[in-house]
Design a protein around this motif. Structure first.
Motif, mmCIF file in Angstrom:
data_model
loop_
_atom_site.group_PDB
_atom_site.id
_atom_site.type_symbol
_atom_site.label_atom_id
_atom_site.label_comp_id
_atom_site.label_asym_id
_atom_site.label_seq_id
_atom_site.Cartn_x
_atom_site.Cartn_y
_atom_site.Cartn_z
ATOM 1 N N ALA A 289 15.853 -10.520 -30.978
ATOM 2 C CA ALA A 289 15.379 -9.907 -29.740
ATOM 3 C C ALA A 289 13.989 -9.353 -30.009
ATOM 4 C CB ALA A 289 16.322 -8.803 -29.294
ATOM 5 N N VAL A 290 13.005 -9.736 -29.190
ATOM 6 C CA VAL A 290 11.637 -9.281 -29.429
ATOM 7 C C VAL A 290 11.175 -8.206 -28.450
ATOM 8 C CG1 VAL A 290 10.905 -11.358 -30.645
ATOM 9 C CG2 VAL A 290 10.685 -11.271 -28.171
ATOM 10 N N SER A 291 11.811 -8.137 -27.273
ATOM 11 C CA SER A 291 11.466 -7.071 -26.329
ATOM 12 C C SER A 291 12.621 -6.870 -25.358
ATOM 13 C CB SER A 291 10.179 -7.400 -25.562
ATOM 14 O OG SER A 291 10.387 -8.479 -24.671
ATOM 15 N N ALA A 292 12.596 -5.724 -24.681
ATOM 16 C CA ALA A 292 13.626 -5.408 -23.695
ATOM 17 C C ALA A 292 12.996 -4.670 -22.533
ATOM 18 C CB ALA A 292 14.724 -4.548 -24.322
ATOM 19 N N LYS A 293 13.491 -4.946 -21.336
ATOM 20 C CA LYS A 293 13.066 -4.174 -20.169
ATOM 21 C C LYS A 293 14.200 -4.150 -19.156
ATOM 22 C CE LYS A 293 10.692 -7.890 -17.656
ATOM 23 N NZ LYS A 293 9.441 -8.326 -17.062
ATOM 24 N N GLU A 294 14.235 -3.091 -18.372
ATOM 25 C CA GLU A 294 15.246 -2.965 -17.334
ATOM 26 C C GLU A 294 14.777 -3.717 -16.102
ATOM 27 O OE1 GLU A 294 16.570 0.830 -15.072
ATOM 28 O OE2 GLU A 294 17.829 0.709 -16.884
ATOM 29 N N GLN B 235 17.003 -6.902 -19.745
ATOM 30 C CA GLN B 235 16.560 -8.274 -20.030
ATOM 31 C C GLN B 235 15.917 -8.269 -21.407
ATOM 32 O OE1 GLN B 235 14.056 -10.767 -17.230
ATOM 33 N NE2 GLN B 235 12.575 -10.376 -18.856
ATOM 34 N N TYR B 236 16.558 -8.960 -22.349
ATOM 35 C CA TYR B 236 15.993 -9.114 -23.682
ATOM 36 C C TYR B 236 15.250 -10.441 -23.734
ATOM 37 C CZ TYR B 236 18.995 -5.372 -25.445
ATOM 38 O OH TYR B 236 19.602 -4.162 -25.673
ATOM 39 N N GLU B 237 13.994 -10.385 -24.140
ATOM 40 C CA GLU B 237 13.283 -11.621 -24.449
ATOM 41 C C GLU B 237 13.637 -11.940 -25.893
ATOM 42 O OE1 GLU B 237 8.792 -13.477 -24.840
ATOM 43 O OE2 GLU B 237 9.042 -11.458 -24.024
ATOM 44 N N ILE B 238 14.036 -13.175 -26.145
ATOM 45 C CA ILE B 238 14.482 -13.515 -27.490
ATOM 46 C C ILE B 238 13.697 -14.683 -28.064
ATOM 47 C CG2 ILE B 238 16.825 -12.676 -27.096
ATOM 48 C CD1 ILE B 238 17.566 -15.766 -27.148
ATOM 49 N N LYS B 239 13.723 -14.763 -29.365
ATOM 50 C CA LYS B 239 13.206 -15.915 -30.087
ATOM 51 C C LYS B 239 14.429 -16.622 -30.655
ATOM 52 C CE LYS B 239 10.255 -17.277 -33.950
ATOM 53 N NZ LYS B 239 11.204 -18.123 -34.626
ATOM 54 N N GLN B 240 14.752 -17.765 -30.063
ATOM 55 C CA GLN B 240 15.918 -18.527 -30.524
ATOM 56 C C GLN B 240 15.571 -19.232 -31.833
ATOM 57 O OE1 GLN B 240 18.186 -20.953 -27.693
ATOM 58 N NE2 GLN B 240 18.042 -22.615 -29.182
ATOM 59 N N ILE B 241 16.412 -19.057 -32.824
ATOM 60 C CA ILE B 241 16.219 -19.696 -34.126
ATOM 61 C C ILE B 241 16.998 -20.996 -34.192
ATOM 62 C CG2 ILE B 241 16.580 -19.415 -36.619
ATOM 63 C CD1 ILE B 241 16.248 -16.320 -36.008
ATOM 64 N N LYS B 242 18.233 -20.981 -33.669
ATOM 65 C CA LYS B 242 19.066 -22.183 -33.696
ATOM 66 C C LYS B 242 20.108 -22.111 -32.594
ATOM 67 C CE LYS B 242 21.827 -25.149 -36.526
ATOM 68 N NZ LYS B 242 21.356 -26.303 -37.136
ATOM 69 N N ARG C 279 25.584 -4.709 -24.146
ATOM 70 C CA ARG C 279 25.361 -4.815 -25.595
ATOM 71 C C ARG C 279 23.940 -4.390 -25.898
ATOM 72 N NH1 ARG C 279 29.559 -7.300 -28.720
ATOM 73 N NH2 ARG C 279 28.240 -6.517 -30.364
ATOM 74 N N LEU C 280 23.770 -3.573 -26.913
ATOM 75 C CA LEU C 280 22.441 -3.129 -27.300
ATOM 76 C C LEU C 280 21.964 -3.948 -28.489
ATOM 77 C CD1 LEU C 280 23.043 0.722 -27.029
ATOM 78 C CD2 LEU C 280 22.180 -0.848 -25.289
ATOM 79 N N LEU C 281 20.762 -4.496 -28.404
ATOM 80 C CA LEU C 281 20.176 -5.286 -29.478
ATOM 81 C C LEU C 281 18.922 -4.600 -29.979
ATOM 82 C CD1 LEU C 281 20.374 -8.884 -27.899
ATOM 83 C CD2 LEU C 281 22.049 -7.764 -29.395
ATOM 84 N N ASP C 282 18.666 -4.716 -31.266
ATOM 85 C CA ASP C 282 17.450 -4.175 -31.871
ATOM 86 C C ASP C 282 16.295 -5.097 -31.489
ATOM 87 O OD1 ASP C 282 15.293 -3.840 -33.770
ATOM 88 O OD2 ASP C 282 16.678 -2.680 -34.995
ATOM 89 N N THR C 283 15.238 -4.532 -30.925
ATOM 90 C CA THR C 283 14.112 -5.352 -30.465
ATOM 91 C C THR C 283 12.932 -5.334 -31.429
ATOM 92 O OG1 THR C 283 13.300 -3.502 -29.146
ATOM 93 C CG2 THR C 283 14.678 -5.137 -28.020
ATOM 94 N N GLY C 284 13.128 -4.887 -32.629
ATOM 95 C CA GLY C 284 12.037 -4.873 -33.605
ATOM 96 C C GLY C 284 11.646 -6.272 -34.075
ATOM 97 N N GLY C 285 12.454 -7.270 -33.744
ATOM 98 C CA GLY C 285 12.151 -8.635 -34.165
ATOM 99 C C GLY C 285 12.519 -8.920 -35.606
#
Length: 178
Positions: free
Chosen positions: A6-11, A27-34, A57-63
């Protein structure tokens, strides 16, 4: 089922409830690896409720943290997750789980995993694997079977737990009881 960061999050607003009040989502913007299983298109955004109190679900957005995420795909680059979906940090997976994602779990797609909540438990057909982590390890959903075994279909059409890191050998698939 994807591996992603997860690279960023916004409501964001995602429509209105029956009373006309806006429904908020993260809304989590993600970088899909696989992509292990899912649509042909990469997942770009994951949506969830704004707090765990409403099954978000809470995800860490630090990348930095990589996740294994199983959710509901819309097929348009969007996925939804709740507390009921599998979301694990990649580092918390066992070597068997990581290897099985690429090789072994597909061998069990026609098998059914039946939960054993208390002993004794029984399978009702040969295409079932009995999952006993909950009953044998004090309500542990992430126990020894989950971390080190894969339910796979054998050559005779029955299903059985396979353990180990090496790919299953033909001899294993032909024996009666693993």
């Amino acid at each position: 089922v994807i591996r992603a960061k997860a690279v960023s999050a916004k409501e964001v607003d995602s429509g209105n409830d029956i009373y006309g009040n806006p429904i908020k989502r993260i809304q989590y913007e993600i970088k899909q690896i696989k992509m292990f299983k899912g649509p042909d298109k990469d997942i770009e955004f994951i949506y969830t409720a704004p707090s765990t109190a409403v099954c978000g679900r809470l995800l860490d957005t630090g990348g930095k943290k990589e996740y294994l995420i199983a959710g509901k795909s819309e097929g348009n680059g969007r996925m939804h997750i709740t507390l009921c979906d599998l979301v694990s940090t990649w580092d918390s997976l066992s070597p068997t789980q990581k290897k099985s994602l690429n090789q072994r779990y597909q061998m069990g797609c026609e098998c059914k995993i039946s939960r054993c909540l208390s002993i004794p438990c029984f399978v009702s057909s040969s295409d079932e694997c009995l999952w006993t982590d909950w009953a044998m390890e004090k309500n542990n959903v992430d126990g020894r079977q989950a971390k080190h075994y894969a339910c796979i279909k054998r050559s005779d059409g029955s299903c059985a737990w396979y353990r180990g890191m090496a790919p299953p050998k033909q001899e294993f698939l032909d024996i009666e009881d693993p």
